[in-house]
Scaffold this active site. Sequence first.
Site, PDB file in Angstrom:
ATOM      1  N   ASN A  11      48.882  37.779  35.300  1.00 60.00           N
ATOM      2  CA  ASN A  11      48.338  37.430  36.620  1.00 60.00           C
ATOM      3  C   ASN A  11      48.574  35.932  36.873  1.00 60.00           C
ATOM      4  O   ASN A  11      48.146  35.092  36.080  1.00 60.00           O
ATOM      5  CB  ASN A  11      46.836  37.755  36.621  1.00 60.00           C
ATOM      6  CG  ASN A  11      46.187  37.473  37.965  1.00 60.00           C
ATOM      7  OD1 ASN A  11      46.410  36.427  38.552  1.00 60.00           O
ATOM      8  ND2 ASN A  11      45.368  38.388  38.434  1.00 60.00           N
ATOM      9  N   HIS A  14      46.121  31.798  39.109  1.00 55.93           N
ATOM     10  CA  HIS A  14      45.585  30.468  38.822  1.00 55.93           C
ATOM     11  C   HIS A  14      46.652  29.380  38.795  1.00 55.93           C
ATOM     12  O   HIS A  14      46.318  28.199  38.793  1.00 55.93           O
ATOM     13  CB  HIS A  14      44.739  30.498  37.556  1.00 55.93           C
ATOM     14  CG  HIS A  14      43.473  31.272  37.774  1.00 55.93           C
ATOM     15  ND1 HIS A  14      42.599  30.953  38.781  1.00 55.93           N
ATOM     16  CD2 HIS A  14      42.967  32.374  37.169  1.00 55.93           C
ATOM     17  CE1 HIS A  14      41.592  31.816  38.780  1.00 55.93           C
ATOM     18  NE2 HIS A  14      41.793  32.693  37.819  1.00 55.93           N
ATOM     19  N   HIS A  56      47.043  38.360  43.376  1.00 54.96           N
ATOM     20  CA  HIS A  56      45.997  38.805  44.285  1.00 54.96           C
ATOM     21  C   HIS A  56      46.142  38.019  45.580  1.00 54.96           C
ATOM     22  O   HIS A  56      45.972  36.797  45.585  1.00 54.96           O
ATOM     23  CB  HIS A  56      44.627  38.529  43.640  1.00 54.96           C
ATOM     24  CG  HIS A  56      43.465  39.086  44.390  1.00 54.96           C
ATOM     25  ND1 HIS A  56      42.195  39.064  43.884  1.00 54.96           N
ATOM     26  CD2 HIS A  56      43.361  39.666  45.609  1.00 54.96           C
ATOM     27  CE1 HIS A  56      41.361  39.619  44.756  1.00 54.96           C
ATOM     28  NE2 HIS A  56      42.045  39.975  45.820  1.00 54.96           N
ATOM     29  N   ARG A  58      44.330  37.227  48.332  1.00 56.56           N
ATOM     30  CA  ARG A  58      42.945  37.355  48.818  1.00 56.56           C
ATOM     31  C   ARG A  58      42.892  37.168  50.313  1.00 56.56           C
ATOM     32  O   ARG A  58      43.718  36.470  50.904  1.00 56.56           O
ATOM     33  CB  ARG A  58      42.049  36.307  48.143  1.00 56.56           C
ATOM     34  CG  ARG A  58      41.851  36.542  46.652  1.00 56.56           C
ATOM     35  CD  ARG A  58      40.823  35.563  46.118  1.00 56.56           C
ATOM     36  NE  ARG A  58      39.489  35.948  46.511  1.00 56.56           N
ATOM     37  CZ  ARG A  58      38.578  36.495  45.710  1.00 56.56           C
ATOM     38  NH1 ARG A  58      38.859  36.704  44.446  1.00 56.56           N
ATOM     39  NH2 ARG A  58      37.394  36.819  46.160  1.00 56.56           N
ATOM     40  N   ARG A  62      42.804  31.897  49.156  1.00 53.36           N
ATOM     41  CA  ARG A  62      42.371  30.694  48.410  1.00 53.36           C
ATOM     42  C   ARG A  62      43.401  30.259  47.380  1.00 53.36           C
ATOM     43  O   ARG A  62      43.426  29.112  46.984  1.00 53.36           O
ATOM     44  CB  ARG A  62      41.020  30.918  47.757  1.00 53.36           C
ATOM     45  CG  ARG A  62      41.063  31.849  46.574  1.00 53.36           C
ATOM     46  CD  ARG A  62      39.746  31.862  45.838  1.00 53.36           C
ATOM     47  NE  ARG A  62      38.674  32.414  46.632  1.00 53.36           N
ATOM     48  CZ  ARG A  62      37.543  32.901  46.116  1.00 53.36           C
ATOM     49  NH1 ARG A  62      37.366  32.876  44.809  1.00 53.36           N
ATOM     50  NH2 ARG A  62      36.609  33.414  46.869  1.00 53.36           N
ATOM     51  N   GLU A  83      47.221  42.862  43.890  1.00 53.32           N
ATOM     52  CA  GLU A  83      45.785  43.133  44.003  1.00 53.32           C
ATOM     53  C   GLU A  83      45.380  42.856  45.442  1.00 53.32           C
ATOM     54  O   GLU A  83      45.765  41.836  46.022  1.00 53.32           O
ATOM     55  CB  GLU A  83      44.989  42.219  43.074  1.00 53.32           C
ATOM     56  CG  GLU A  83      45.146  42.573  41.617  1.00 53.32           C
ATOM     57  CD  GLU A  83      44.351  41.627  40.729  1.00 53.32           C
ATOM     58  OE1 GLU A  83      43.568  40.815  41.246  1.00 53.32           O
ATOM     59  OE2 GLU A  83      44.534  41.695  39.518  1.00 53.32           O
ATOM     60  N   THR A 114      37.009  37.886  40.942  1.00 50.57           N
ATOM     61  CA  THR A 114      36.533  39.236  41.229  1.00 50.57           C
ATOM     62  C   THR A 114      35.357  39.584  40.320  1.00 50.57           C
ATOM     63  O   THR A 114      35.462  39.520  39.103  1.00 50.57           O
ATOM     64  CB  THR A 114      37.674  40.257  41.008  1.00 50.57           C
ATOM     65  OG1 THR A 114      38.848  39.744  41.635  1.00 50.57           O
ATOM     66  CG2 THR A 114      37.310  41.603  41.586  1.00 50.57           C
ATOM     67  N   GLU A 164      42.242  50.612  36.806  1.00 44.53           N
ATOM     68  CA  GLU A 164      42.145  49.450  35.915  1.00 44.53           C
ATOM     69  C   GLU A 164      40.669  49.272  35.609  1.00 44.53           C
ATOM     70  O   GLU A 164      39.855  49.070  36.515  1.00 44.53           O
ATOM     71  CB  GLU A 164      42.714  48.195  36.578  1.00 44.53           C
ATOM     72  CG  GLU A 164      42.596  46.978  35.652  1.00 44.53           C
ATOM     73  CD  GLU A 164      43.275  45.731  36.213  1.00 44.53           C
ATOM     74  OE1 GLU A 164      44.292  45.864  36.926  1.00 44.53           O
ATOM     75  OE2 GLU A 164      42.767  44.630  35.938  1.00 44.53           O
ATOM     76  N   HIS A 205      40.396  41.611  33.079  1.00 44.92           N
ATOM     77  CA  HIS A 205      39.370  40.639  33.477  1.00 44.92           C
ATOM     78  C   HIS A 205      38.698  40.037  32.258  1.00 44.92           C
ATOM     79  O   HIS A 205      38.024  40.728  31.513  1.00 44.92           O
ATOM     80  CB  HIS A 205      38.309  41.237  34.407  1.00 44.92           C
ATOM     81  CG  HIS A 205      37.700  40.175  35.284  1.00 44.92           C
ATOM     82  ND1 HIS A 205      38.173  39.882  36.541  1.00 44.92           N
ATOM     83  CD2 HIS A 205      36.723  39.295  35.036  1.00 44.92           C
ATOM     84  CE1 HIS A 205      37.489  38.886  37.047  1.00 44.92           C
ATOM     85  NE2 HIS A 205      36.600  38.502  36.154  1.00 44.92           N
ATOM     86  N   GLY A 227      45.204  36.884  33.163  1.00 43.94           N
ATOM     87  CA  GLY A 227      45.605  35.715  33.928  1.00 43.94           C
ATOM     88  C   GLY A 227      45.082  34.413  33.382  1.00 43.94           C
ATOM     89  O   GLY A 227      45.816  33.604  32.808  1.00 43.94           O
ATOM     90  N   HIS A 228      43.769  34.212  33.517  1.00 40.60           N
ATOM     91  CA  HIS A 228      43.186  32.898  33.261  1.00 40.60           C
ATOM     92  C   HIS A 228      43.513  32.346  31.878  1.00 40.60           C
ATOM     93  O   HIS A 228      43.896  31.174  31.742  1.00 40.60           O
ATOM     94  CB  HIS A 228      41.662  32.965  33.461  1.00 40.60           C
ATOM     95  CG  HIS A 228      41.008  31.635  33.413  1.00 40.60           C
ATOM     96  ND1 HIS A 228      40.545  31.075  32.239  1.00 40.60           N
ATOM     97  CD2 HIS A 228      40.772  30.728  34.382  1.00 40.60           C
ATOM     98  CE1 HIS A 228      40.040  29.888  32.500  1.00 40.60           C
ATOM     99  NE2 HIS A 228      40.162  29.645  33.791  1.00 40.60           N
TER     100      HIS A 228
HETATM  101  N1  PXP Z   1      42.422  42.380  36.921  1.00 35.72           N
HETATM  102  C1  PXP Z   1      41.835  42.165  38.119  1.00 35.72           C
HETATM  103  C2  PXP Z   1      41.660  43.332  39.033  1.00 35.72           C
HETATM  104  C3  PXP Z   1      41.423  40.883  38.519  1.00 35.72           C
HETATM  105  O1  PXP Z   1      40.841  40.701  39.715  1.00 35.72           O
HETATM  106  C4  PXP Z   1      41.643  39.809  37.637  1.00 35.72           C
HETATM  107  C5  PXP Z   1      41.213  38.437  38.033  1.00 35.72           C
HETATM  108  O2  PXP Z   1      41.957  37.973  39.080  1.00 35.72           O
HETATM  109  C6  PXP Z   1      42.287  40.064  36.418  1.00 35.72           C
HETATM  110  C7  PXP Z   1      42.636  41.364  36.081  1.00 35.72           C
HETATM  111  C8  PXP Z   1      42.612  38.967  35.460  1.00 35.72           C
HETATM  112  O3  PXP Z   1      41.454  38.386  34.990  1.00 35.72           O
HETATM  113  P1  PXP Z   1      41.538  37.053  34.133  1.00 35.72           P
HETATM  114  O4  PXP Z   1      42.114  35.997  35.031  1.00 35.72           O
HETATM  115  O5  PXP Z   1      40.143  36.805  33.726  1.00 35.72           O
HETATM  116  O6  PXP Z   1      42.458  37.341  32.985  1.00 35.72           O
END
Ligand code: PXP
Length: 254
Positions: A11, A14, A56, A58, A62, A83, A114, A164, A205, A227-228
């Site tokens: 993802n 960020h 994503h 949004r 953002r 997303e 999210t 998911e 997530h 992602g993060h």
């Molecule tokens: N899956 C979904 C549906 C999300 O909304 C997010 C966060 O944007 C992620 C996965 C990835 O989460 P993280 O950035 O905490 O890895």
Amino acid sequence: MAENDILLGVNIDHVATLRQARYREAGRSCGLVVEPDPIAWALCAERAGADGITMHLREDRRHMQDEDARRLRACIATRLNLEMACTDAMTAIALDLRPDYACLVPENRTEVTTEGGLDVAGQMQRVGQVVDALNSAGVVTSLFIDPEEGQIRAAAELGSPLIELHTGSFSNAWHVPVARAAELVKLERAVELALSLGLTVNAGHGINYFNVADIRAIEGLHELNIGHSIVSRALFTGVDEAVRRMKTLIRGLP
Ligand code: PXP
């Protein structure tokens, strides 16, 4: 890739968060001066072994922008997972963009990221309309849901091929052994039920370099969306090492 390897979707939101922190007002006029470019970053992630790229778009824009989505669609070599909120406006964008996958997520303007899964069971008609519109156009849908029986059965009833599972509660509980074990059992049972209903199961997530060992051990997962933690690690190691390390851990290798 071994047949039972869990795939890694990276993802890139960020990366855009960092760009927007400085260039929110810049629009497209700054050209190549605007850094970091999330699309260039995504291509590095692909070269390092990402199996797909997730973004994503949004409603408040953002982080990722419409132009990012178009550019990513044009040059992605793997699969694009978009997303999106379950709205008419986002559905129209997805039908035009044609991502490989569209993951329907809840959106709340005040949230940092999210929070919680989509309440599919509580809005069957709305979610069903979007799932049908996207699937019949060849965009494979996924529903981002909490690991709860009612939500999983609702997703299966709507005919979304993918779900998911939201791993946020597990990630938040990770430092408390008893709570962590309970959340893991919830995820395991959710995957088992979803598979029995014919769903393909992704998860995401809050997955990071530490807790991924527990997640990868759950039988039957198809893909992890992360992602993060990868974007954060890449600040120190570069994209290549950050993605390769996560792939190694997902495979259970040292
Ligand atoms: N899956 C979904 C549906 C999300 O909304 C997010 C966060 O944007 C992620 C996965 C990835 O989460 P993280 O950035 O905490 O890895």
